[in-house]
Design an enzyme around this catalytic site. Structure first.
Site, PDB file in Angstrom:
ATOM      1  CB  CYS A   1      19.825  -2.265   3.422  1.00  0.00           C
ATOM      2  SG  CYS A   1      20.091  -0.605   2.853  1.00  0.00           S
ATOM      3  CB  ALA A   2      21.734  -7.243   4.602  1.00  0.00           C
TER       4      ALA A   2
END
Ligand SMILES: Cc1ncc(COP(=O)(O)O)c(C=O)c1O
Lengths: 403, 104
Positions: A358-359
């Site tokens: 999630c980055a």
């Protein structure tokens, strides 16, 4: 710290030989936390503050106590400075949607943020034309603080950054950043999802306006999180949702919210989750951060040293000896991260995470690994034996994939 | 998402989970509801017959290539399929089913 005793408090660790190194995704839950939540359903099971009967009053007191425990854990005032949310993501979204944005407002954030502390700002850009300024660190996650000073201008309204990176394990100098922002009257939001489980936090000492974190990464239940709101900002923030339990008064054309956390927690809340959260904090406090930090540092050093022995492994984040959390991300040259993590699972019953975590902004712009990384992350119940088993399986994977 | 199919006269349900992936291709994990006990080393020729090249194999894992997809196959039938294009679960499930049907 008695690791064997700690491990005996976790059913998954008692009943299997799994090596759980996916703590940055979520941590395991000790018996005491489960018990506190079960006890609520077995012995109380009432809606706090809704009815005048003994069980409802007991539920109300326990739920309020839970807020007080969480608040005191991060150095906040026990009365009403901490709002319970579903998770860190909801806490950050509460701030994003709760501030009255003005035309031309600017937000500063960084390229290492988890999407939870990035997408809400991008949406403000799309919806209201808020401008986003993004600061990039070096590949190990270290920032040049003067860049923050230089980019702040009269329109800057908020500085939002993570206290510790969920990919690099780097720690952001939060106090210095808050001080830079405060000097220019800029609000600060700290995403503490990866910091609070591992290090002591004092929001008053930091001086921040908002601090967000999740219970499930710190031995607590899923579906629980918290947002600290400084007393100065309380009245400037609107709740994310409105409904029952929040109002002091309402009429045909008005409503007035309750002071304290109650004004922000609309609808029936996750009361057992709140009690589990408080119980997780009790567990951490009993163990003590001094011990936890020492233990994680030892394991992290072992992990990094072990991985660095292989020249086809690339690790990310601060180097050995630099301050960091127990997150170690890496890649095996030429092998996709998902393949690697499935091999750890199949060959060693070792559970870790792979992918972009999630980055995306960090993967694409900072470490430039768009397919992501493999991530091992430690916590208080992990042992040196487990890290050694992880390294043995690493060797086996290297031999097979790179022959 | 799940799909049921026949394997050696048995009905097997295959589960498919999206993994985080990048750009216009997708990564998926697929696993059957029971251990399929595949003897990977014996399957090289069968996989080759459907155009699936076995890049590397031992008794505990096989690395396969099929139409640009990178596949990791375990004896249980668990599979990681990476670089699925178009990024669609149905394509991943279809790929897995074709592979299982090639096994003898
Ligand atoms: C740095 C960081 N921020 C925010 C989050 C979001 O946490 P949650 O999914 O509990 O809301 C995570 C989760 O991994 C995280 O690592």
């Amino acid at each position: 710290m008695n690791i064997e005793k700690i491990r005996s408090d976790f059913k998954i660790l008692r009943d299997s030989d799994v090596v759980y190194l996916d703590n940055a995704a979520t941590s395991l839950t000790p018996d005491s936390v489960l018990l506190s939540m079960n006890r609520f359903y077995e012995e109380i099971n009432a809606n706090p503050g809704r009815s005048v009967h003994t069980l409802a009053s007991t539920a109300r007191i326990l739920y309020d106590d839970a807020h007080r425990s969480v608040a005191s854990f991060i150095g906040a005032d026990k009365d009403g400075e901490v709002i319970f949310t579903k998770n860190a993501t909801e806490a950050i979204n509460l701030v994003a949607s709760g501030i009255r944005w003005r035309d031309g407002d600017r937000i500063i954030t960084t390229a290492i943020e988890h999407h939870s502390n990035f997408l809400p700002w991008l949406r403000l850009k799309q919806r209201y034309g808020v401008k986003i300024d993004i600061i990039c660190p070096d590949t190990s996650g270290q920032f040049n603080l003067s860049e923050f000073k230089e980019i702040i201008n009269d329109k800057t309204r908020l500085l939002a950054f993570s206290h510790a990176s969920n990919v690099l394990g780097s720690i952001t100098p939060a106090k210095k950043l808050v001080s830079i922002a405060r000097d220019r009257k800029v609000l600060t939001l700290i995403d503490g999802a990866q910091f609070v489980p591992h290090r002591a936090v004092d929001v008053k000492e930091l001086g921040c306006d908002f601090y967000a974190f999740s219970a499930h990464k710190m031995l607590g239940p899923m579906g629980m999180g918290a947002l600290y709101v400084s007393p100065n900002e309380k009245d400037n923030l609107s709740p994310l949702i409105l409904g029952g339990g929040e109002v002091k008064d309402a009429g045909l054309d008005f409503f007035e919210l309750l002071p304290s956390w109650e004004g922000f927690e609309g609808g029936t809340q996750n009361v057992p989750g709140g009690l589990g959260f408080a119980s997780a904090i009790e567990y951490i406090e009993k163990t003590g951060f001094d011990e936890i930090v020492k233990h994680e540092e030892k394991l992290t050093k072992l992990l990094i040293q072990g991985l660095c022995r292989f020249d086809k492994i690339e690790t990310y984040g601060p180097g050995l000896g630099e301050d960091r959390t127990g997150i170690v991300s890496f890649n095996i040259h030429g092998v996709n991260p998902h393949r690697v993590s499935s091999l750890y699972n199949e060959w060693g019953n070792i559970l870790i995470r792979s992918g972009h975590m999630c980055a995306y902004p960090l993967m694409k712009n900072i470490i430039k690994r768009p397919r992501g990384v493999v991530r091992a992350s430690t916590y208080l119940y992990n042992t040196e034996d487990e890290v050694n088993r992880f390294l043995e399986v690493t060797e086996k994977i290297m031999k097979f994939t790179l022959k | 998402m799940r799909e049921t199919f026949n394997y050696r006269d048995k009905s097997i349900t295959l589960y498919c989970i999206n993994l985080c992936s990048y750009g216009d291709s997708g990564d998926y994990e697929l696993f059957p509801d029971e251990d399929m006990g595949i003897l990977l080393i014996d399957q090289v020729k069968n996989l080759d017959d459907i155009g699936c090249s076995v890049v590397d194999v031992n008794e505990s894992v096989g690395f396969l290539h099929l139409r640009g997809m990178e596949i990791t196959l375990y004896p249980s039938g668990r599979m990681i399929i990476e670089n699925v294009k178009p990024d669609d679960r149905l394509v991943a499930i279809e790929t897995a089913r074709n592979i299982f049907q090639a096994l003898r």
